[in-house]
Scaffold this motif. Structure first.
Motif, PDB file in Angstrom:
ATOM      1  N   ARG A   1       4.179   7.420   2.352  1.00  0.00           N
ATOM      2  CA  ARG A   1       4.399   6.265   3.222  1.00  0.00           C
ATOM      3  C   ARG A   1       4.051   4.996   2.457  1.00  0.00           C
ATOM      4  N   ASN A   2       4.961   4.027   2.496  1.00  0.00           N
ATOM      5  CA  ASN A   2       4.752   2.735   1.873  1.00  0.00           C
ATOM      6  C   ASN A   2       4.678   1.657   2.943  1.00  0.00           C
ATOM      7  N   TYR A   3       3.678   0.794   2.823  1.00  0.00           N
ATOM      8  CA  TYR A   3       3.537  -0.342   3.732  1.00  0.00           C
ATOM      9  C   TYR A   3       4.012  -1.596   3.017  1.00  0.00           C
TER      10      TYR A   3
ATOM     11  N   GLU B   1       8.855   5.731   5.203  1.00  0.00           N
ATOM     12  CA  GLU B   1       8.323   7.052   4.852  1.00  0.00           C
ATOM     13  C   GLU B   1       9.460   7.901   4.310  1.00  0.00           C
TER      14      GLU B   1
ATOM     15  N   GLU C   1       0.838  -1.195   0.000  1.00  0.00           N
ATOM     16  CA  GLU C   1       0.000   0.000   0.000  1.00  0.00           C
ATOM     17  C   GLU C   1       0.873   1.243   0.000  1.00  0.00           C
ATOM     18  N   THR C   2       0.391   2.295  -0.652  1.00  0.00           N
ATOM     19  CA  THR C   2       1.106   3.574  -0.699  1.00  0.00           C
ATOM     20  C   THR C   2       0.143   4.689  -0.319  1.00  0.00           C
ATOM     21  N   LEU C   3       0.560   5.506   0.655  1.00  0.00           N
ATOM     22  CA  LEU C   3      -0.259   6.635   1.086  1.00  0.00           C
ATOM     23  C   LEU C   3       0.531   7.926   0.891  1.00  0.00           C
ATOM     24  N   TYR C   4      -0.077   8.896   0.201  1.00  0.00           N
ATOM     25  CA  TYR C   4       0.554  10.199   0.027  1.00  0.00           C
ATOM     26  C   TYR C   4       0.103  11.109   1.158  1.00  0.00           C
ATOM     27  N   ARG C   5       1.075  11.729   1.837  1.00  0.00           N
ATOM     28  CA  ARG C   5       0.801  12.503   3.050  1.00  0.00           C
ATOM     29  C   ARG C   5       1.347  13.926   2.920  1.00  0.00           C
TER      30      ARG C   5
ATOM     31  N   ARG D   1       2.939   0.246  -5.343  1.00  0.00           N
ATOM     32  CA  ARG D   1       2.423  -1.058  -4.955  1.00  0.00           C
ATOM     33  C   ARG D   1       2.982  -2.142  -5.881  1.00  0.00           C
TER      34      ARG D   1
END
Length: 373
Positions: free
Chosen positions: A325-327, A338, A316-320, A349
């Motif tokens: 942040r990559n899980y 991060e 998963e990739t979240l843009y903050r 991903r």
């Protein structure tokens, strides 16, 4: 010299122990932050310091004077509340001058005081306005000026910035720090915001479940957390549950649930036994990341041969905003990284990446959550 001191301070509400044997010592002119999660007892502690709550046990001293049972109006403290509590029908100047008026200070002096502190918080041009004319940040400045106008020995601040948005909160943090440096007044500031505490405090006292767990300068507390709660509360981290496979005079080698081996240097391994479960903290700011374009699943195991790296697949990739942040899935365990936007290759991903670290940056905790040194 101590400006404020407590000895074994305790507060019970029925059977609930809200504050349990808290002893703190605040130096004259120090900005001291009480930091902790909601419900940990920090606001109750502050209210006891200001006389708004009566301790069940223990003692409170302002300088050399015990004030444990002294009424709020008879002790040299003043409080800035989370709700600000300004009088809506009074002008800004009248709000700030109200405390000195109740203390019997003459009109000329109390107006001079009010104008002095309104100038200090940069609100002089609004002295004829009413609170309803002001923004939240402006109301907070007026509330601060009102408390300062009483010239207390100790200023108590109960999460005064929690109702502000991010930009205003950061602006007020800078202002509070400036005012503290200008006045050199003793302040005790309660917050649940770690960044706020790190920005403001000369020293931080961290509370949990009514107990004062650790006290120290912000950098020292962050670098040397006493237990796992403090490590996880002060910032996001990867906490891996591991099993000790080897232990010698230089440290331990632990195995993760996915089978990866991690070397953790320790000065004292006398309390660590082979087979024991310990937790290892991998802070994202200490992790180096290498992307492996077009890597296959078979390449994953190749990254677990070192005791200072592990390999995984991005799930998963979240843009903050300024960071991403990559899980990662690391053999069934979740680890996050991060990085600043634009730093290195973009990671998406499905990518296979290796994360590595300096073993000296790892922090290890035993089964009772105590830090292993």
């Amino acid at each position: 010299m101590s400006s404020l001191r407590t000895e074994d301070l305790r507060k019970k509400f029925g059977e609930l122990v809200a504050v349990d044997d808290v002893s703190l010592d605040v130096d004259d002119g120090e900005l001291w932050c009480l930091l902790g999660p909601s419900g940990c007892g920090k606001s109750t502690t502050l209210r006891m310091l200001g006389g708004l709550e009566r301790p069940t046990d223990g003692a409170i001293y302002l300088g050399d004077e015990e004030v444990t049972n002294t009424q709020p109006y008879d002790r040299s403290t003043s409080m800035v509340f989370q709700s600000w509590a300004l009088f809506p029908h009074k002008t800004v100047l009248e709000n700030v001058a109200f405390g000195p008026k109740m203390a019997g200070i003459g009109k000329s002096e109390r107006v001079d005081r009010a104008q002095k502190y309104l100038s200090m918080v940069k609100m002089s041009e609004f002295e004829d306005a009413t609170p309803t004319d002001l923004s939240g940040g402006q109301q907070q400045r007026v509330a601060l000026a009102r408390s300062l106008s009483m010239d207390p020995s100790v200023l108590l601040l109960d999460e005064p910035l929690s109702n502000l948005d991010k930009r205003l909160k950061e602006e007020m943090q800078i202002e509070l720090k400036r005012i503290h440096e200008e006045l050199e007044k003793t302040m005790v500031h309660v917050t649940h915001d770690q960044n706020e505490a790190f920005t403001l405090a000369d020293r931080i006292g961290i509370m949990n479940d009514g107990n004062l767990v650790q006290v120290g300068e912000p950098r020292q507390v962050y670098a040397n957390p006493k237990n796992r709660f403090i490590e996880e509360f002060l910032g996001d981290t990867n906490m891996l549950s591991t099993t000790v496979r080897e232990a010698d005079s230089t440290g331990v080698v632990v195995e993760t649930a996915s089978g990866a081996l991690i070397s953790v240097p320790l000065e004292d391994t006398g309390s660590v036994s082979q087979g024991e479960t310990v937790s290892v903290s991998l802070r994202p700011e200490f992790l180096d990341v290498e992307r492996h374009p077009n890597a296959t699943a078979d390449a994953l195991a190749d990254g677990n041969g070192s005791e200072a790296q592990i390999r995984g697949t991005v799930e998963e990739t979240l843009y903050r905003g300024s960071t991403v942040r990559n899980y990662l899935d690391v053999g069934g365990e979740e680890v996050f990284i991060e990085r600043d936007i634009g730093r290195g290759d973009a990671i998406e991903r499905g990518d296979v990446v290796t994360i590595s670290w300096d073993p000296a940056d790892l922090i290890c905790f035993d089964a009772d959550s105590r830090r292993l040194a």
